[in-house]
Design a protein around this motif. Sequence first.
Motif, PDB file in Angstrom:
ATOM      1  N   GLU A 136      13.620   0.628   0.911  1.00 35.00           N
ATOM      2  CA  GLU A 136      13.241   2.152   0.275  1.00 35.00           C
ATOM      3  C   GLU A 136      14.193   2.960   1.412  1.00 35.00           C
ATOM      4  OE1 GLU A 136      12.116   5.368  -1.295  1.00 35.00           O
ATOM      5  OE2 GLU A 136      11.936   3.336  -2.303  1.00 35.00           O
ATOM      6  N   VAL A 137      13.956   2.957   2.613  1.00 33.79           N
ATOM      7  CA  VAL A 137      14.717   3.668   3.619  1.00 33.79           C
ATOM      8  C   VAL A 137      16.120   3.687   3.332  1.00 33.79           C
ATOM      9  CG1 VAL A 137      15.387   3.975   6.178  1.00 33.79           C
ATOM     10  CG2 VAL A 137      13.117   3.580   5.421  1.00 33.79           C
ATOM     11  N   ALA A 138      16.731   2.417   3.190  1.00 32.36           N
ATOM     12  CA  ALA A 138      18.261   2.370   2.947  1.00 32.36           C
ATOM     13  C   ALA A 138      18.728   2.955   1.490  1.00 32.36           C
ATOM     14  CB  ALA A 138      18.645   0.742   2.773  1.00 32.36           C
ATOM     15  N   ALA A 139      17.802   2.987   0.503  1.00 30.12           N
ATOM     16  CA  ALA A 139      18.126   3.564  -0.762  1.00 30.12           C
ATOM     17  C   ALA A 139      18.028   5.163  -0.433  1.00 30.12           C
ATOM     18  CB  ALA A 139      17.163   3.247  -1.791  1.00 30.12           C
ATOM     19  N   SER A 140      17.159   5.615   0.307  1.00 21.74           N
ATOM     20  CA  SER A 140      17.006   7.082   0.676  1.00 21.74           C
ATOM     21  C   SER A 140      18.158   7.619   1.354  1.00 21.74           C
ATOM     22  CB  SER A 140      15.678   7.245   1.437  1.00 21.74           C
ATOM     23  OG  SER A 140      14.639   6.971   0.753  1.00 21.74           O
ATOM     24  N   ASP A 148      29.878   5.943   7.380  1.00 20.24           N
ATOM     25  CA  ASP A 148      31.199   5.229   7.591  1.00 20.24           C
ATOM     26  C   ASP A 148      31.119   3.712   7.314  1.00 20.24           C
ATOM     27  OD1 ASP A 148      32.242   7.641   8.455  1.00 20.24           O
ATOM     28  OD2 ASP A 148      32.067   7.105  10.464  1.00 20.24           O
ATOM     29  N   ALA A 149      30.021   3.353   7.438  1.00 23.85           N
ATOM     30  CA  ALA A 149      29.702   1.892   6.897  1.00 23.85           C
ATOM     31  C   ALA A 149      28.397   1.796   6.032  1.00 23.85           C
ATOM     32  CB  ALA A 149      29.591   1.194   8.222  1.00 23.85           C
ATOM     33  N   PRO A 150      28.111   0.444   5.404  1.00 21.64           N
ATOM     34  CA  PRO A 150      26.884   0.481   4.637  1.00 21.64           C
ATOM     35  C   PRO A 150      25.697   0.307   5.497  1.00 21.64           C
ATOM     36  CG  PRO A 150      28.629  -1.015   3.864  1.00 21.64           C
ATOM     37  CD  PRO A 150      29.221  -0.481   5.302  1.00 21.64           C
ATOM     38  N   VAL A 151      24.527   0.599   5.062  1.00 20.89           N
ATOM     39  CA  VAL A 151      23.381   0.718   5.807  1.00 20.89           C
ATOM     40  C   VAL A 151      22.912  -0.841   5.833  1.00 20.89           C
ATOM     41  CG1 VAL A 151      20.918   1.383   5.906  1.00 20.89           C
ATOM     42  CG2 VAL A 151      22.410   2.811   4.859  1.00 20.89           C
ATOM     43  N   ARG A 152      22.605  -1.371   7.141  1.00 22.56           N
ATOM     44  CA  ARG A 152      22.330  -2.649   7.456  1.00 22.56           C
ATOM     45  C   ARG A 152      20.647  -2.677   7.487  1.00 22.56           C
ATOM     46  NH1 ARG A 152      26.159  -6.054   9.150  1.00 22.56           N
ATOM     47  NH2 ARG A 152      24.766  -7.814   8.946  1.00 22.56           N
ATOM     48  N   ARG A 153      20.110  -4.015   7.226  1.00 22.36           N
ATOM     49  CA  ARG A 153      18.486  -3.981   7.586  1.00 22.36           C
ATOM     50  C   ARG A 153      18.438  -5.342   8.327  1.00 22.36           C
ATOM     51  NH1 ARG A 153      16.378  -4.957   2.064  1.00 22.36           N
ATOM     52  NH2 ARG A 153      18.487  -5.383   1.250  1.00 22.36           N
ATOM     53  N   VAL A 154      17.456  -5.258   9.254  1.00 19.21           N
ATOM     54  CA  VAL A 154      16.848  -6.524  10.069  1.00 19.21           C
ATOM     55  C   VAL A 154      15.615  -6.641   9.700  1.00 19.21           C
ATOM     56  CG1 VAL A 154      16.991  -7.548  12.455  1.00 19.21           C
ATOM     57  CG2 VAL A 154      18.853  -5.829  11.788  1.00 19.21           C
ATOM     58  N   ALA A 155      15.055  -7.803   9.221  1.00 17.10           N
ATOM     59  CA  ALA A 155      13.806  -7.960   8.689  1.00 17.10           C
ATOM     60  C   ALA A 155      13.543  -9.379   9.172  1.00 17.10           C
ATOM     61  CB  ALA A 155      13.656  -7.699   7.305  1.00 17.10           C
ATOM     62  N   ALA A 156      12.206  -9.897   8.786  1.00 14.37           N
ATOM     63  CA  ALA A 156      11.687 -11.096   9.116  1.00 14.37           C
ATOM     64  C   ALA A 156      12.085 -12.095   8.030  1.00 14.37           C
ATOM     65  CB  ALA A 156      10.250 -11.173   8.927  1.00 14.37           C
ATOM     66  N   ALA A 157      12.275 -13.425   8.509  1.00 14.49           N
ATOM     67  CA  ALA A 157      12.692 -14.459   7.448  1.00 14.49           C
ATOM     68  C   ALA A 157      11.949 -14.571   6.228  1.00 14.49           C
ATOM     69  CB  ALA A 157      12.837 -16.006   8.142  1.00 14.49           C
ATOM     70  N   GLU A 158      12.543 -14.692   5.040  1.00 16.88           N
ATOM     71  CA  GLU A 158      11.740 -14.573   3.878  1.00 16.88           C
ATOM     72  C   GLU A 158      11.009 -16.037   3.690  1.00 16.88           C
ATOM     73  OE1 GLU A 158      12.887 -12.634   0.640  1.00 16.88           O
ATOM     74  OE2 GLU A 158      13.900 -10.972   1.824  1.00 16.88           O
ATOM     75  N   ASP A 206      11.394   7.003  14.676  1.00 14.95           N
ATOM     76  CA  ASP A 206      10.156   6.537  14.483  1.00 14.95           C
ATOM     77  C   ASP A 206       9.675   7.145  13.223  1.00 14.95           C
ATOM     78  OD1 ASP A 206       7.797   5.605  14.594  1.00 14.95           O
ATOM     79  OD2 ASP A 206       7.318   6.178  16.518  1.00 14.95           O
ATOM     80  N   LEU A 207       9.502   6.133  12.114  1.00 19.00           N
ATOM     81  CA  LEU A 207       9.074   6.747  10.956  1.00 19.00           C
ATOM     82  C   LEU A 207       7.387   7.156  10.922  1.00 19.00           C
ATOM     83  CD1 LEU A 207      10.397   4.018   8.375  1.00 19.00           C
ATOM     84  CD2 LEU A 207      11.132   6.474   8.710  1.00 19.00           C
ATOM     85  N   ARG A 208       6.627   6.699  11.946  1.00 17.96           N
ATOM     86  CA  ARG A 208       5.333   6.951  12.103  1.00 17.96           C
ATOM     87  C   ARG A 208       4.348   6.797  10.818  1.00 17.96           C
ATOM     88  NH1 ARG A 208       5.355  11.990  16.343  1.00 17.96           N
ATOM     89  NH2 ARG A 208       5.661  13.296  14.419  1.00 17.96           N
ATOM     90  N   SER A 209       5.135   7.334   9.620  1.00 16.84           N
ATOM     91  CA  SER A 209       4.389   7.317   8.352  1.00 16.84           C
ATOM     92  C   SER A 209       5.077   6.479   7.235  1.00 16.84           C
ATOM     93  CB  SER A 209       3.923   8.938   7.991  1.00 16.84           C
ATOM     94  OG  SER A 209       3.175   8.563   6.705  1.00 16.84           O
ATOM     95  N   LEU A 210       4.640   5.727   6.727  1.00 14.92           N
ATOM     96  CA  LEU A 210       5.097   5.160   5.597  1.00 14.92           C
ATOM     97  C   LEU A 210       5.143   5.881   4.200  1.00 14.92           C
ATOM     98  CD1 LEU A 210       4.704   1.397   6.515  1.00 14.92           C
ATOM     99  CD2 LEU A 210       6.463   3.052   7.225  1.00 14.92           C
ATOM    100  N   ARG A 211       3.940   6.361   3.910  1.00 15.03           N
ATOM    101  CA  ARG A 211       3.650   7.422   2.852  1.00 15.03           C
ATOM    102  C   ARG A 211       2.754   8.319   3.440  1.00 15.03           C
ATOM    103  NH1 ARG A 211       3.844   7.996  -2.775  1.00 15.03           N
ATOM    104  NH2 ARG A 211       4.784   6.009  -3.184  1.00 15.03           N
ATOM    105  N   TYR A 236       0.816  -1.320  -0.188  1.00 16.65           N
ATOM    106  CA  TYR A 236       0.035  -0.108   0.043  1.00 16.65           C
ATOM    107  C   TYR A 236       0.753   1.254   0.100  1.00 16.65           C
ATOM    108  CZ  TYR A 236      -3.798  -3.102   0.891  1.00 16.65           C
ATOM    109  OH  TYR A 236      -4.632  -4.440   1.089  1.00 16.65           O
ATOM    110  N   ALA A 237       2.003   1.384   0.767  1.00 14.54           N
ATOM    111  CA  ALA A 237       2.895   2.475   0.698  1.00 14.54           C
ATOM    112  C   ALA A 237       3.237   2.507  -0.595  1.00 14.54           C
ATOM    113  CB  ALA A 237       3.930   2.195   1.832  1.00 14.54           C
ATOM    114  N   HIS A 238       3.470   1.706  -1.525  1.00 12.92           N
ATOM    115  CA  HIS A 238       3.897   1.926  -2.914  1.00 12.92           C
ATOM    116  C   HIS A 238       2.827   2.731  -3.792  1.00 12.92           C
ATOM    117  CE1 HIS A 238       5.951   0.732  -6.480  1.00 12.92           C
ATOM    118  NE2 HIS A 238       4.744   0.277  -7.236  1.00 12.92           N
ATOM    119  N   MET A 239       1.766   3.037  -3.230  1.00 13.56           N
ATOM    120  CA  MET A 239       0.639   3.643  -3.908  1.00 13.56           C
ATOM    121  C   MET A 239       0.496   5.090  -3.910  1.00 13.56           C
ATOM    122  SD  MET A 239      -0.434   0.999  -5.740  1.00 13.56           S
ATOM    123  CE  MET A 239      -1.699   1.771  -6.517  1.00 13.56           C
TER     124      MET A 239
END
Length: 330
Positions: free
Chosen positions: A271-275, A285-295, A234-239, A137-140
Amino acid sequence: MAEMTFRQALKDCLRAEMTRDERVLLLGEEIGRFGGSYKITEGLLDEFGPERVRDTPIAENGFAGVGVGAAMLGLRPVVEFMTLNFSVLAFDQIVNHATKIYTMFGGQTSIPIVYRTPGGGGQQLGATHSQNIEVWYAHMPGLKVVAPSNPADAKALLTASIRDEDPVLFLENLNLYNTKGEVPDEEQTLELGTASVAREGSDLTVIAYSRGVGVALKVAEELAKDGVSIEVVDLRSLRPLDRPTFCRSVARTSRAVVFEDDWLSYGVGAEVAASVQEGAFDFLDAPVRRVAAAEIPLPYAKPLEKAALPDAEDLTRVIRETLDATGFSA
């Protein structure tokens, strides 16, 4: 200030907005006599009557569309999906109608509708009832997507969502309903699309939303005992997505980790990492890292479900790896 649960903050908001504006009405499955699956609307049928608190058939596509029509005619419907997963059945009404009518008809009518819905895993509800698909939905363009992390923000953001002229998807993580926090007694609203710095720090920025913010704050508190200063955004809003706020934070700390409950690939974190790469690359000083659910589709078995969802241990590990990669020493 009064301490209340996330659940109570939402209920208080709905009552206040229905009292303030007679155009506000509620639609959804079992929201009236039963009081809602998670008791957010309990008591509102008795208070406002069946004209404004309407139990619907089990037909998400139908009542999501009724809400669009009601909004076009000047009402301000708040539509509850029993779970975000069920919104898939109403995808056409949300994405092709609520989201696009204003633009396609040259601004002749706005669509002031709110779709409220709980989501997230951790409750042993199985793979089809535990998804974090908010990124769809945030894509729209045309649809606002809101994801509060605490009771005060939940009340203020839901108030703003109901009063907004655009359609809003309002996300409520199931794990947050019983969490408590202080909520101002007076009316509060927050501008949709504005992030907040939930905790200030200097060594690394964790960017999160919804349930992830609480996890990040606990991790930051623990790491502070070792002399590590973590800033939590805290992003609070994704779009709309408040890129300037988290990019300014990363520019100060020079390191970033994104924590999210959805899957890693093509997620909010991507999207956040790209931003960050576009808006704060020279400061990293280092690449952006992500922590997320198992795919994987989320397992039902409790130990497997727990292993598949990101937690404080995962976030702590990635933070330490990021700090170590830059030679950080507390």
